[in-house]
Design a protein around this motif. Sequence first.
Motif, PDB file in Angstrom:
ATOM      1  N   ILE A 184       0.857  -1.192   0.000  1.00 50.14           N
ATOM      2  CA  ILE A 184       0.000   0.000   0.000  1.00 50.14           C
ATOM      3  C   ILE A 184       0.888   1.235   0.000  1.00 50.14           C
ATOM      4  O   ILE A 184       1.739   1.412   0.873  1.00 50.14           O
ATOM      5  CB  ILE A 184      -0.923   0.030   1.230  1.00 50.14           C
ATOM      6  N   ALA A 185       0.681   2.083  -0.973  1.00 45.91           N
ATOM      7  CA  ALA A 185       1.418   3.346  -1.048  1.00 45.91           C
ATOM      8  C   ALA A 185       0.624   4.443  -0.348  1.00 45.91           C
ATOM      9  O   ALA A 185      -0.597   4.358  -0.203  1.00 45.91           O
ATOM     10  CB  ALA A 185       1.659   3.730  -2.505  1.00 45.91           C
ATOM     11  N   VAL A 186       1.328   5.482   0.076  1.00 50.72           N
ATOM     12  CA  VAL A 186       0.687   6.659   0.650  1.00 50.72           C
ATOM     13  C   VAL A 186       1.265   7.890  -0.019  1.00 50.72           C
ATOM     14  O   VAL A 186       2.470   7.966  -0.272  1.00 50.72           O
ATOM     15  CB  VAL A 186       0.872   6.727   2.184  1.00 50.72           C
ATOM     16  N   ILE A 187       0.403   8.834  -0.346  1.00 46.43           N
ATOM     17  CA  ILE A 187       0.837  10.135  -0.872  1.00 46.43           C
ATOM     18  C   ILE A 187       0.477  11.172   0.175  1.00 46.43           C
ATOM     19  O   ILE A 187      -0.705  11.414   0.459  1.00 46.43           O
ATOM     20  CB  ILE A 187       0.170  10.464  -2.218  1.00 46.43           C
ATOM     21  N   THR A 188       1.483  11.758   0.794  1.00 46.49           N
ATOM     22  CA  THR A 188       1.271  12.684   1.905  1.00 46.49           C
ATOM     23  C   THR A 188       0.918  14.066   1.386  1.00 46.49           C
ATOM     24  O   THR A 188       0.937  14.329   0.180  1.00 46.49           O
ATOM     25  CB  THR A 188       2.522  12.767   2.788  1.00 46.49           C
ATOM     26  N   GLY A 189       0.604  14.982   2.332  1.00 49.01           N
ATOM     27  CA  GLY A 189       0.222  16.337   1.966  1.00 49.01           C
ATOM     28  C   GLY A 189       1.282  17.355   2.329  1.00 49.01           C
ATOM     29  O   GLY A 189       2.456  17.034   2.511  1.00 49.01           O
ATOM     30  N   VAL A 190       0.841  18.603   2.436  1.00 46.89           N
ATOM     31  CA  VAL A 190       1.732  19.734   2.712  1.00 46.89           C
ATOM     32  C   VAL A 190       2.424  19.535   4.057  1.00 46.89           C
ATOM     33  O   VAL A 190       1.774  19.385   5.094  1.00 46.89           O
ATOM     34  CB  VAL A 190       0.934  21.044   2.709  1.00 46.89           C
ATOM     35  N   ASP A 191       3.750  19.555   4.050  1.00 42.55           N
ATOM     36  CA  ASP A 191       4.526  19.239   5.251  1.00 42.55           C
ATOM     37  C   ASP A 191       4.212  20.146   6.427  1.00 42.55           C
ATOM     38  O   ASP A 191       4.250  19.723   7.581  1.00 42.55           O
ATOM     39  CB  ASP A 191       6.030  19.321   4.950  1.00 42.55           C
ATOM     40  N   GLN A 192       3.911  21.420   6.158  1.00 42.90           N
ATOM     41  CA  GLN A 192       3.749  22.386   7.246  1.00 42.90           C
ATOM     42  C   GLN A 192       2.466  22.193   8.045  1.00 42.90           C
ATOM     43  O   GLN A 192       2.322  22.788   9.119  1.00 42.90           O
ATOM     44  CB  GLN A 192       3.753  23.825   6.688  1.00 42.90           C
ATOM     45  N   LEU A 193       1.532  21.400   7.542  1.00 41.40           N
ATOM     46  CA  LEU A 193       0.234  21.265   8.208  1.00 41.40           C
ATOM     47  C   LEU A 193       0.224  20.090   9.182  1.00 41.40           C
ATOM     48  O   LEU A 193       0.753  19.013   8.897  1.00 41.40           O
ATOM     49  CB  LEU A 193      -0.876  21.090   7.175  1.00 41.40           C
ATOM     50  N   LEU A 218       7.316   3.245  -1.031  1.00 47.62           N
ATOM     51  CA  LEU A 218       5.949   3.537  -1.459  1.00 47.62           C
ATOM     52  C   LEU A 218       5.380   4.763  -0.751  1.00 47.62           C
ATOM     53  O   LEU A 218       4.172   4.986  -0.763  1.00 47.62           O
ATOM     54  CB  LEU A 218       5.046   2.327  -1.199  1.00 47.62           C
ATOM     55  N   ILE A 219       6.236   5.561  -0.143  1.00 50.76           N
ATOM     56  CA  ILE A 219       5.810   6.805   0.499  1.00 50.76           C
ATOM     57  C   ILE A 219       6.198   7.966  -0.409  1.00 50.76           C
ATOM     58  O   ILE A 219       7.377   8.204  -0.678  1.00 50.76           O
ATOM     59  CB  ILE A 219       6.455   6.981   1.894  1.00 50.76           C
ATOM     60  N   GLU A 220       5.199   8.657  -0.917  1.00 46.29           N
ATOM     61  CA  GLU A 220       5.421   9.783  -1.823  1.00 46.29           C
ATOM     62  C   GLU A 220       4.881  11.061  -1.198  1.00 46.29           C
ATOM     63  O   GLU A 220       3.895  11.040  -0.460  1.00 46.29           O
ATOM     64  CB  GLU A 220       4.716   9.544  -3.163  1.00 46.29           C
ATOM     65  N   ARG A 221       5.500  12.178  -1.511  1.00 48.43           N
ATOM     66  CA  ARG A 221       5.037  13.467  -1.019  1.00 48.43           C
ATOM     67  C   ARG A 221       4.210  14.165  -2.084  1.00 48.43           C
ATOM     68  O   ARG A 221       4.547  14.147  -3.263  1.00 48.43           O
ATOM     69  CB  ARG A 221       6.218  14.357  -0.639  1.00 48.43           C
ATOM     70  N   GLY A 222       3.096  14.765  -1.671  1.00 45.73           N
ATOM     71  CA  GLY A 222       2.281  15.572  -2.563  1.00 45.73           C
ATOM     72  C   GLY A 222       1.976  16.915  -1.929  1.00 45.73           C
ATOM     73  O   GLY A 222       2.460  17.230  -0.841  1.00 45.73           O
ATOM     74  N   ASP A 223       1.147  17.700  -2.606  1.00 41.27           N
ATOM     75  CA  ASP A 223       0.786  19.032  -2.114  1.00 41.27           C
ATOM     76  C   ASP A 223      -0.722  19.202  -1.964  1.00 41.27           C
ATOM     77  O   ASP A 223      -1.230  20.325  -2.017  1.00 41.27           O
ATOM     78  CB  ASP A 223       1.333  20.103  -3.053  1.00 41.27           C
TER      79      ASP A 223
END
Length: 336
Positions: A184-193, A218-223
């Motif tokens: 299972i992959a996860v796409i995270t959000g804005v780091d500052q929040l 499988l950990i990706e960063r998004g906005d």
Amino acid sequence: MADASGQRATIAAIARAAKVSPATVSKVWNGRSDVSEATRQRVEALLREHDYRARATRAPASAGVIDVVFPELDCDWEGEHIRGIEAVGRAAGVRTVVSSLERGGAAQRQLVSRLRAGRTDGVILAGVTGAGPLVAVLRRMGVPVVGLEPARSAAPDLPAVDAANWAGARIATRHLLGLGHRRIAVITGVDQLLCSRARLDGFFAAHDEFGVSPDPGLIERGDFDFPSGVAAGGRLLDRPDPPTAVFACSDHMALGVYEAARRRRVPIPGRLSVVGFDDLPAARWAAPPLTTVLQPLRAMGRLAAETILALAGAGPAPGRSRLDTELVVRSSTASR
């Protein structure tokens, strides 16, 4: 700060005490960003210590206005919050004025200048707008402030409204694990929040409960937006060992994963299950309809507006309010 004659301190007196120029004190007072953090902290401390106030005073009567400030205005997320805020405002006979800080420092200076010249019952600062010097500036002006989905660096005593992000991410990931998915992959959000870290932690917590180790690859960063979902989804699907499921930490990023999958002819949910977070209207209209975590965006907006009006009426200062989330299962997930 008062001089020997008991007169109220001036910006010049604050500047002498801080060993900076009056212009620098003025920049700090107005929330300008072109001041070093060490200087800002020193000047802020003196302003607080001596209870400095501008000569103009705010009228105690209700202004009939709630100000709402977003980092930018470009998606349904802000619209759902605004609908909730406006509902409370209409019922109370209060107007809602919406601003964004998309133009950076210039927009913030214009906002502060307008609030000094006019009147407001309070300001709702959404996301990263609740961090940095703006909160201190508004508080010095005597303006009630409430954070909405606050930043990680927001003042700890700032009244704020957010959602049960950790619990929502945990139940979304548990849903995928329960369907038999293990990659299972996860796409995270804005780091500052704060919500971004909480959702990632909930993803990890669900894996711990199932005794499964998530693949760091499988950990990706998004906005939190569609383009970042397309880009992150593409990177995941182009791997030699792609995931069988993706938890995207916003609906817009989940729909970006849909687009990445479409371009690669990867069927959803046949070869890829997808879960989002928010339950925006577009989640129901997607093909297939998106399984997602319902975040009560309108209710959060309503509570933020109610909190502002309570503070404007000299009510007790609330702490942080957290509203429940829940999983909405649709057609974008299937058994592995």
